[in-house]
Design a protein around this motif. Sequence first.
Motif, PDB file in Angstrom:
ATOM      1  N   CYS A   9      41.194  28.988 -54.529  1.00 50.93           N
ATOM      2  CA  CYS A   9      40.339  29.192 -55.319  1.00 50.93           C
ATOM      3  C   CYS A   9      39.274  29.966 -54.547  1.00 50.93           C
ATOM      4  N   THR A  10      39.086  30.753 -55.281  1.00 54.01           N
ATOM      5  CA  THR A  10      37.747  31.605 -55.365  1.00 54.01           C
ATOM      6  C   THR A  10      36.217  30.736 -54.954  1.00 54.01           C
ATOM      7  N   LEU A  11      36.425  30.264 -56.033  1.00 53.57           N
ATOM      8  CA  LEU A  11      34.845  28.802 -56.060  1.00 53.57           C
ATOM      9  C   LEU A  11      34.315  28.920 -54.515  1.00 53.57           C
ATOM     10  N   GLY A  12      32.733  29.434 -54.432  1.00 46.62           N
ATOM     11  CA  GLY A  12      32.021  28.927 -53.133  1.00 46.62           C
ATOM     12  C   GLY A  12      32.027  27.226 -53.517  1.00 46.62           C
ATOM     13  N   VAL A  13      31.324  26.836 -51.778  1.00 50.39           N
ATOM     14  CA  VAL A  13      31.136  24.941 -52.377  1.00 50.39           C
ATOM     15  C   VAL A  13      30.608  24.285 -53.187  1.00 50.39           C
ATOM     16  N   ALA A  14      29.484  24.842 -53.854  1.00 50.13           N
ATOM     17  CA  ALA A  14      28.396  24.386 -54.814  1.00 50.13           C
ATOM     18  C   ALA A  14      29.237  24.957 -55.524  1.00 50.13           C
ATOM     19  N   LEU A  16      32.530  25.121 -56.063  1.00 49.41           N
ATOM     20  CA  LEU A  16      33.725  24.185 -56.423  1.00 49.41           C
ATOM     21  C   LEU A  16      33.748  22.550 -57.135  1.00 49.41           C
ATOM     22  N   ALA A  17      32.293  21.807 -55.862  1.00 46.65           N
ATOM     23  CA  ALA A  17      32.138  20.753 -56.392  1.00 46.65           C
ATOM     24  C   ALA A  17      31.152  20.987 -57.916  1.00 46.65           C
ATOM     25  N   ALA A  18      30.640  22.054 -58.839  1.00 42.21           N
ATOM     26  CA  ALA A  18      30.108  21.681 -59.488  1.00 42.21           C
ATOM     27  C   ALA A  18      31.454  21.778 -61.129  1.00 42.21           C
ATOM     28  N   GLN A  19      31.877  23.183 -60.850  1.00 35.81           N
ATOM     29  CA  GLN A  19      33.149  22.910 -61.523  1.00 35.81           C
ATOM     30  C   GLN A  19      33.972  21.729 -61.746  1.00 35.81           C
ATOM     31  N   GLY A  20      33.929  20.727 -60.453  1.00 33.61           N
ATOM     32  CA  GLY A  20      35.091  19.391 -59.656  1.00 33.61           C
ATOM     33  C   GLY A  20      34.031  18.386 -60.834  1.00 33.61           C
ATOM     34  N   GLY A  21      33.062  18.152 -60.908  1.00 29.50           N
ATOM     35  CA  GLY A  21      32.407  17.535 -61.580  1.00 29.50           C
ATOM     36  C   GLY A  21      32.751  17.536 -63.509  1.00 29.50           C
ATOM     37  N   ARG A  22      32.050  18.749 -63.444  1.00 28.87           N
ATOM     38  CA  ARG A  22      31.566  19.211 -65.823  1.00 28.87           C
ATOM     39  C   ARG A  22      34.118  18.274 -65.671  1.00 28.87           C
ATOM     40  N   TRP A  23      34.989  18.660 -64.435  1.00 21.78           N
ATOM     41  CA  TRP A  23      36.249  18.701 -65.563  1.00 21.78           C
ATOM     42  C   TRP A  23      36.853  17.101 -65.687  1.00 21.78           C
ATOM     43  N   GLN A  24      35.572  16.236 -63.878  1.00 26.62           N
ATOM     44  CA  GLN A  24      35.432  14.768 -64.304  1.00 26.62           C
ATOM     45  C   GLN A  24      35.450  14.310 -65.048  1.00 26.62           C
ATOM     46  N   ARG A  25      34.015  14.411 -65.572  1.00 26.17           N
ATOM     47  CA  ARG A  25      33.313  14.194 -66.498  1.00 26.17           C
ATOM     48  C   ARG A  25      34.356  13.748 -68.215  1.00 26.17           C
ATOM     49  N   LEU A  26      34.288  15.558 -68.041  1.00 22.19           N
ATOM     50  CA  LEU A  26      35.144  15.537 -68.989  1.00 22.19           C
ATOM     51  C   LEU A  26      36.777  14.623 -69.740  1.00 22.19           C
TER      52      LEU A  26
END
Length: 97
Positions: A9-14, A16-26
Motif C-alpha cells: 500500500c502506498t498510503l502513509g501512516v495517517a 492508512l489509519a484513516a482508510q482503515g477506520g472508514r472500512w471498519q465503519r462501513l
Amino acid sequence: MAKSIPVACTLGVAGLAAQGGRWQRLMARALMGRAETADGLRLTFRPGAEDELRALVAVEAGCCAWAAWTVEPTAGAVVLDVRSADEGVATLHSMFL
C-alpha cells in the motif's frame, strides 16, 4: 512480459489509519457477506452503502494498484470484487476479516 506490481500500500501512516477506520465503519453497518475467491475476495454490502464503498474503492485503486477493485450493484446488495495474482491473492484473503 507484464511488469509485476509490488503487493504494498502506498498510503502513509495517517492515510492508512484513516482508510482503515472508514472500512471498519462501513463494514460494521453494512457488510452482509465475505467470501474468498480463487483470485481474491468478494464482499457483499447493503444497497445503501454504495456511495461510501465507491469512495473507498477509489482510494484503494490508487494506493493498492496490485489489485483490481470492482463495485457492482445487484438485486438487494452491492458487491465488491477484488482480484489479484500470485502473492496478491493471499494478501486479499487476509484482508477485511
